[in-house]
Motif scaffolding. Sequence first.
Motif, PDB file in Angstrom:
ATOM      1  N   GLU A  30       0.843  -1.203   0.000  1.00 23.30           N
ATOM      2  CA  GLU A  30       0.000   0.000   0.000  1.00 23.30           C
ATOM      3  C   GLU A  30       0.877   1.251   0.000  1.00 23.30           C
ATOM      4  OE1 GLU A  30      -3.366   0.974  -0.103  1.00 23.30           O
ATOM      5  OE2 GLU A  30      -2.388   2.940   0.029  1.00 23.30           O
ATOM      6  N   GLU A  38      -7.254   6.014   1.057  1.00 24.19           N
ATOM      7  CA  GLU A  38      -7.844   6.716  -0.099  1.00 24.19           C
ATOM      8  C   GLU A  38      -9.376   6.563  -0.094  1.00 24.19           C
ATOM      9  OE1 GLU A  38      -5.563   6.530  -3.721  1.00 24.19           O
ATOM     10  OE2 GLU A  38      -3.698   6.907  -2.636  1.00 24.19           O
ATOM     11  N   THR A  39      -9.960   5.909  -1.090  1.00 25.22           N
ATOM     12  CA  THR A  39     -11.429   5.952  -1.218  1.00 25.22           C
ATOM     13  C   THR A  39     -12.179   5.342  -0.030  1.00 25.22           C
ATOM     14  OG1 THR A  39     -11.059   5.761  -3.580  1.00 25.22           O
ATOM     15  CG2 THR A  39     -13.302   5.472  -2.848  1.00 25.22           C
ATOM     16  N   SER A  40     -11.565   4.394   0.645  1.00 28.34           N
ATOM     17  CA  SER A  40     -12.267   3.729   1.755  1.00 28.34           C
ATOM     18  C   SER A  40     -12.225   4.550   3.036  1.00 28.34           C
ATOM     19  CB  SER A  40     -11.657   2.343   1.994  1.00 28.34           C
ATOM     20  OG  SER A  40     -11.668   1.594   0.808  1.00 28.34           O
ATOM     21  N   ASN A  43     -16.122   7.461   3.315  1.00 25.72           N
ATOM     22  CA  ASN A  43     -17.272   7.363   2.409  1.00 25.72           C
ATOM     23  C   ASN A  43     -18.590   7.530   3.175  1.00 25.72           C
ATOM     24  OD1 ASN A  43     -17.970   4.868   3.512  1.00 25.72           O
ATOM     25  ND2 ASN A  43     -16.945   3.692   1.927  1.00 25.72           N
ATOM     26  N   GLY A  44     -19.695   7.326   2.471  1.00 27.01           N
ATOM     27  CA  GLY A  44     -21.006   7.607   3.047  1.00 27.01           C
ATOM     28  C   GLY A  44     -21.429   6.713   4.194  1.00 27.01           C
ATOM     29  N   GLN A  46     -22.791   3.813   4.253  1.00 24.74           N
ATOM     30  CA  GLN A  46     -23.972   2.952   4.107  1.00 24.74           C
ATOM     31  C   GLN A  46     -23.585   1.542   3.699  1.00 24.74           C
ATOM     32  OE1 GLN A  46     -26.910   4.657   1.409  1.00 24.74           O
ATOM     33  NE2 GLN A  46     -27.843   5.729   3.147  1.00 24.74           N
ATOM     34  N   VAL A 228       3.482   0.573  -5.873  1.00 20.33           N
ATOM     35  CA  VAL A 228       3.671  -0.406  -6.947  1.00 20.33           C
ATOM     36  C   VAL A 228       3.877   0.363  -8.245  1.00 20.33           C
ATOM     37  CG1 VAL A 228       2.585  -2.293  -8.235  1.00 20.33           C
ATOM     38  CG2 VAL A 228       2.169  -2.056  -5.765  1.00 20.33           C
ATOM     39  N   GLY A 384     -17.133   0.832  -7.426  1.00 25.97           N
ATOM     40  CA  GLY A 384     -17.887   2.072  -7.607  1.00 25.97           C
ATOM     41  C   GLY A 384     -18.507   2.626  -6.344  1.00 25.97           C
ATOM     42  N   THR A 385     -19.827   2.809  -6.407  1.00 29.09           N
ATOM     43  CA  THR A 385     -20.546   3.460  -5.308  1.00 29.09           C
ATOM     44  C   THR A 385     -20.828   2.515  -4.142  1.00 29.09           C
ATOM     45  OG1 THR A 385     -22.604   2.925  -6.395  1.00 29.09           O
ATOM     46  CG2 THR A 385     -21.746   5.103  -6.810  1.00 29.09           C
ATOM     47  N   GLY A 387     -18.598  -0.124  -2.761  1.00 21.15           N
ATOM     48  CA  GLY A 387     -17.471  -0.964  -2.332  1.00 21.15           C
ATOM     49  C   GLY A 387     -17.501  -1.358  -0.867  1.00 21.15           C
ATOM     50  N   THR A 389     -20.235  -1.744   0.930  1.00 22.19           N
ATOM     51  CA  THR A 389     -21.312  -2.734   1.009  1.00 22.19           C
ATOM     52  C   THR A 389     -20.852  -4.098   0.494  1.00 22.19           C
ATOM     53  OG1 THR A 389     -22.871  -0.945   0.566  1.00 22.19           O
ATOM     54  CG2 THR A 389     -23.668  -3.194   0.189  1.00 22.19           C
TER      55      THR A 389
HETATM   56  C1  LIG Z   1     -18.016  10.116  -1.537  1.00 21.16           C
HETATM   57  C2  LIG Z   1     -18.115   8.617  -1.521  1.00 21.16           C
HETATM   58  C3  LIG Z   1     -19.151   8.022  -0.825  1.00 21.16           C
HETATM   59  C4  LIG Z   1     -19.290   6.641  -0.809  1.00 21.16           C
HETATM   60  N1  LIG Z   1     -20.262   6.066  -0.055  1.00 21.16           N
HETATM   61  C5  LIG Z   1     -20.376   4.724  -0.006  1.00 21.16           C
HETATM   62  C6  LIG Z   1     -21.385   4.118   0.812  1.00 21.16           C
HETATM   63  O1  LIG Z   1     -22.112   4.789   1.539  1.00 21.16           O
HETATM   64  N2  LIG Z   1     -21.489   2.755   0.783  1.00 21.16           N
HETATM   65  C7  LIG Z   1     -20.689   1.988  -0.012  1.00 21.16           C
HETATM   66  O2  LIG Z   1     -20.875   0.770  -0.023  1.00 21.16           O
HETATM   67  N3  LIG Z   1     -19.695   2.537  -0.754  1.00 21.16           N
HETATM   68  C8  LIG Z   1     -19.532   3.880  -0.771  1.00 21.16           C
HETATM   69  N4  LIG Z   1     -18.562   4.457  -1.533  1.00 21.16           N
HETATM   70  C9  LIG Z   1     -17.736   3.587  -2.386  1.00 21.16           C
HETATM   71  C10 LIG Z   1     -16.600   2.941  -1.617  1.00 21.16           C
HETATM   72  O3  LIG Z   1     -15.982   3.872  -0.758  1.00 21.16           O
HETATM   73  C11 LIG Z   1     -15.577   2.389  -2.613  1.00 21.16           C
HETATM   74  O4  LIG Z   1     -16.215   1.552  -3.545  1.00 21.16           O
HETATM   75  C12 LIG Z   1     -14.507   1.582  -1.891  1.00 21.16           C
HETATM   76  O5  LIG Z   1     -13.901   2.350  -0.883  1.00 21.16           O
HETATM   77  C13 LIG Z   1     -13.452   1.094  -2.891  1.00 21.16           C
HETATM   78  O6  LIG Z   1     -12.528   0.370  -2.152  1.00 21.16           O
HETATM   79  P1  LIG Z   1     -11.185  -0.110  -2.825  1.00 21.16           P
HETATM   80  O7  LIG Z   1     -10.462  -0.887  -1.792  1.00 21.16           O
HETATM   81  O8  LIG Z   1     -11.470  -0.755  -4.136  1.00 21.16           O
HETATM   82  O9  LIG Z   1     -10.426   1.248  -3.195  1.00 21.16           O
HETATM   83  P2  LIG Z   1      -9.482   2.162  -2.275  1.00 21.16           P
HETATM   84  O10 LIG Z   1     -10.054   2.364  -0.938  1.00 21.16           O
HETATM   85  O11 LIG Z   1      -9.136   3.371  -3.071  1.00 21.16           O
HETATM   86  O12 LIG Z   1      -8.218   1.242  -2.102  1.00 21.16           O
HETATM   87  C14 LIG Z   1      -7.240   1.079  -3.109  1.00 21.16           C
HETATM   88  C15 LIG Z   1      -5.897   1.239  -2.448  1.00 21.16           C
HETATM   89  O13 LIG Z   1      -4.881   1.014  -3.419  1.00 21.16           O
HETATM   90  C16 LIG Z   1      -3.817   1.885  -3.139  1.00 21.16           C
HETATM   91  N5  LIG Z   1      -3.023   2.093  -4.332  1.00 21.16           N
HETATM   92  C17 LIG Z   1      -3.428   2.617  -5.515  1.00 21.16           C
HETATM   93  N6  LIG Z   1      -2.407   2.639  -6.383  1.00 21.16           N
HETATM   94  C18 LIG Z   1      -1.334   2.124  -5.739  1.00 21.16           C
HETATM   95  C19 LIG Z   1       0.022   1.880  -6.110  1.00 21.16           C
HETATM   96  N7  LIG Z   1       0.471   2.179  -7.325  1.00 21.16           N
HETATM   97  N8  LIG Z   1       0.833   1.311  -5.191  1.00 21.16           N
HETATM   98  C20 LIG Z   1       0.404   0.983  -3.950  1.00 21.16           C
HETATM   99  N9  LIG Z   1      -0.878   1.206  -3.546  1.00 21.16           N
HETATM  100  C21 LIG Z   1      -1.725   1.760  -4.432  1.00 21.16           C
HETATM  101  C22 LIG Z   1      -4.513   3.180  -2.688  1.00 21.16           C
HETATM  102  O14 LIG Z   1      -3.651   3.985  -1.913  1.00 21.16           O
HETATM  103  C23 LIG Z   1      -5.697   2.654  -1.913  1.00 21.16           C
HETATM  104  O15 LIG Z   1      -5.467   2.612  -0.523  1.00 21.16           O
HETATM  105  C24 LIG Z   1     -18.374   5.843  -1.551  1.00 21.16           C
HETATM  106  C25 LIG Z   1     -17.310   6.437  -2.232  1.00 21.16           C
HETATM  107  C26 LIG Z   1     -17.170   7.823  -2.214  1.00 21.16           C
HETATM  108  C27 LIG Z   1     -16.025   8.467  -2.937  1.00 21.16           C
END
Ligand SMILES: Cc1cc2nc3c(=O)[nH]c(=O)nc-3n(C[C@H](O)[C@H](O)[C@H](O)COP(=O)(O)OP(=O)(O)OC[C@H]3O[C@@H](n4cnc5c(N)ncnc54)[C@H](O)[C@@H]3O)c2cc1C
Length: 419
Positions: A30, A38-40, A43-44, A46, A228, A384-385, A387, A389
Amino acid sequence: MKITILGAGVIGVTTAYLLAERGHEVEVIERQPHAAGETSHANGGQLSFAHAEPWANPLVLKKVFGWMFKEDAPLVLKPSLDPHMFKWTVQFLLNCQKSRCDANSLNLLRLGLYSKKVTEKIRITSGVEFDNSRNGILHLYTSQKDLDHAAVQAEFQNKYSGGTRIMDPIGREECLTKEPTLRHSERNIVGGVFCSVDEGGDCGMFTENLAEIAAREFGVKFSYNTTVERIIEEKGRITSVVTDKGTLKSDIFVVAMGSYSYHLLKQVGIHVPVYPMKGYSITVPSGDFKPSLSITDNENKIVVTPLGKRLRAAGTAEFAGYNHDVNEKRVAPILRATKTWYPKADYSEATLEKWACLRPSTPDGLPIIGRSKIENLYINTGHGTLGWTQAGGSANLLADIIDGHKTEIAMSGLDAARI
Ligand SMILES: Cc1cc2nc3c(=O)[nH]c(=O)nc-3n(C[C@H](O)[C@H](O)[C@H](O)COP(=O)(O)OP(=O)(O)OC[C@H]3O[C@@H](n4cnc5c(N)ncnc54)[C@H](O)[C@@H]3O)c2cc1C
């Protein structure tokens, strides 16, 4: 067998936890200094296991062109010459057709309900804390037309939920009984849809705590502050990944890098239709004002979730490339709408937290889970929206696929083979 997971968001960490629990040796790479950086992170909140309507739906198709040039619109989809974005947009618009939207809804529902089961199991076996509220989610409507549409969608989902009613259209008074703090609301609530199986909880807290548990209980190695850079393929296998801290070898690699998965996979000829859909959130202290459940404001496409002593509101969808900056013009409508629902919460500038991040979105609204065309390269991304869940269900499906077990739900519409 050593498994290396790239990315420590909710998807990577939940996958790491479940694989390590099954006895695998797991390492997570990471770039941020901690999990959920980052995105996690904010978020909202839910856990909307039952609500399965994708962003690509016929109603959005009618509204999207009107929203195109409004900076405070719930969805800003601007035409772009970037071929990746252009292709994504065309596929998104095709998925707005009713027949495709119905099929996508069904697959979202199957994954959502499965994810509820897995998330519940993780909560019990790991003891992970995440300010979880288990009182359902209430979708609120201020237009009779939108409520009527939601009632039709609710019955569609009830029909396919395995005999349990998961969504109940209810009138204004019932909405106020379910969430009495809404009596202070300035909005003209005409009714709602109540999803009893849904929950609220802090995704960032869950991810960070689960990472700690996975390291402590199962010896998962987390290599933070490590970026990475390249993925090396030789004779149809991934042999190593090159990071800014050195080269790493492993038997299996799992790409869970959210919106950035696209760039890494492209290096080995895999083009996942994952594009960043930017969203925003605000977090305020709730003080003495305590809603008991999460609400969705259908008109403004925002959600408001109580998280312990805080209130989190999130929403808006904007295609702004890979930019993480907080644009005040996009935060303002979230703040404005939240105040209309809960005027009594504490919105002081000193304690108001604003945040923006990128949803790793696919045109059909469904994640990409499974083995890629490269034998030892697996994908878990594109949530997407939804993740937060879908993290539990997606992680367990991938763990079953890696272990060569039959998955508990069919992979149609979810499988990496579809891309
Ligand atoms: C405003 C908002 C509201 C939301 N509300 C909800 C909700 O209420 N309920 C719901 O179910 N979902 C919700 N979501 C969606 C949910 O947050 C995401 O779908 C989920 O967090 C995605 O998780 P992930 O692990 O795929 O991505 P991330 O959390 O982005 O994890 C990917 C990780 O990879 C790492 N990374 C990327 N590139 C590299 C690299 N080159 N080298 C090393 N590490 C790297 C990043 O640093 C990051 O930590 C919301 C999203 C947003 C933006």
